[in-house]
Design an enzyme around this catalytic site. Structure first.
Site, mmCIF file in Angstrom:
data_model
loop_
_atom_site.group_PDB
_atom_site.id
_atom_site.type_symbol
_atom_site.label_atom_id
_atom_site.label_comp_id
_atom_site.label_asym_id
_atom_site.label_seq_id
_atom_site.Cartn_x
_atom_site.Cartn_y
_atom_site.Cartn_z
ATOM 1 N N ASP A 168 0.824 -1.211 0.000
ATOM 2 C CA ASP A 168 0.000 0.000 0.000
ATOM 3 C C ASP A 168 0.857 1.260 0.000
ATOM 4 O OD1 ASP A 168 -2.297 -1.603 0.063
ATOM 5 O OD2 ASP A 168 -2.230 -1.724 2.245
ATOM 6 N N HIS A 195 -5.890 -3.708 4.819
ATOM 7 C CA HIS A 195 -5.289 -4.019 3.513
ATOM 8 C C HIS A 195 -6.366 -4.455 2.528
ATOM 9 C CE1 HIS A 195 -2.164 -5.038 0.692
ATOM 10 N NE2 HIS A 195 -2.495 -6.314 0.671
#
Length: 335
Positions: A168, A195
């Protein structure tokens, strides 16, 4: 001479300590490039590769790479799995099925939950003190699954369990660099939460470009960057190469910290005190790593109004994802 030059660019060399790293799911789309990157890391002295199919073949192939570490592939049997795990310092689990177009990470839950539960059981029995890095999606649920399995075995150490959310921040820094015309390595973007989709919260207000927190298109791209890859691969897979790079980076950071380097900080999804008062037991934030795994969980810090709304949306989904993982183990305990 090719491999050593690449190696020096990716990792700084230090091989004072012996380090065994095990990859469970080594023959898969993430597992193969992840294993290759680990073979190129001079901190890894022993690489153990396991999969339900193809582990020894991948090991034979990667073993020809001209770096010092030894590589061994293990047969897909309970004994083979236990041998692969025994003595491990770091265990990475990229095992599981990939996403296809139209699928969310949660759609993968039923299949991957069982896989991760069984591998966690084996790890808890064969190498309970290893750092356990979970890549298998949905991470928001698979990390709590591992925690519950370890608790059931009486070996749970919250400092040793990590959900790999490094991709990310890798995506965020790359996407920002494309907009600003900068070098991604100079863009440090904090990403917190979880996530998956809206649980991924980039905090651009804390970066060099606070104006980007109002860029809804950019925020959405960070949150749903995986969908971009799934669509582009047109049914042939999900984000495997970039995820392998992110997993290798997280493993390297843990190795650096375990070998005495100070101030190693990575984003990761861990058992966290930050929002436990809201019933959220796991949260991804910047974590300082040390020889014992989690050294310090850093606070989220100040956020602007745009990011506060993102966090509020994150909390609802994240809490449900965590509860789903816990409930799965309660209903389907490891045998």
């Amino acid at each position: 001479m090719f491999a050593p030059r690449i190696q020096r660019r990716m990792f700084s060399a230090s091989t004072r300590n012996l380090s065994k790293v095990t990859v469970l799911g080594a023959a898969g789309g993430i597992g193969q490039p992840l294993s290759l990157l680990l073979k190129m890391n001079p901190r890894v002295t022993e690489l153990a590769l396991y999969d339900i199919r193809g582990g020894p073949g991948v090991a034979a192939d990667i073993s020809h790479v001209n770096t010092k570490s030894t590589v061994k592939g293990y047969n897909p049997t309970p004994t083979g799995l236990a041998q692969a795990l025994k003595g491990s310092d770091i265990i990475l689990i990229p095992a599981g099925v990939p996403r296809k177009p139209g699928m969310t990470r949660d759609d993968l839950f039923n299949t991957n939950a069982s896989i991760v539960r069984d591998l966690a059981k084996a790890a808890a029995e064969a190498a309970p003190e290893a750092n356990l890095l979970i890549i298998a999606n949905p991470v928001n649920s698979t990390v709590p699954i591992c925690a519950e399995v370890y608790k059931a075995r009486g070996v749970y150490n919250p400092k040793r369990l990590f959900g790999v959310t490094t991709l990310d921040v890798v995506r965020a820094s790359r996407f920002v660099s494309e907009i600003k015309g900068t070098d991604p390595k100079d863009e440090e973007i904090t990403v917190v939460g979880g996530h998956s989709g809206v649980t991924i919260v980039p905090l651009f207000s804390q970066s060099k470009h606070p104006d980007l927190s109002a860029n809804a298109e950019l925020v959405n791209r960070v949150q749903f960057g995986g969908d971009e890859v799934v669509k582009a691969k047109d049914g042939a897979g999900s984000a495997t190469l970039s995820m392998a790079m992110a997993g290798a980076r997280m493993a390297d950071s843990l190795l650096r910290a375990s070998q005495g380097e100070k101030g190693v900080v990575e984003p990761t999804f861990v058992d966290s005190p930050l929002y436990k008062d809201q019933g959220i037991d796991f949260f991804s934030s910047r974590v300082e790593l040390g020889p014992n795994g989690v050294e310090k969980i850093l606070p989220v810090g100040e956020v602007d109004a745009h990011e506060q709304k993102l966090l509020e949306a994150c909390f609802g989904d994240l809490k449900k994802n965590i509860e789903k993982g816990v409930a799965f183990v309660a209903a389907n305990p490891p045998m």
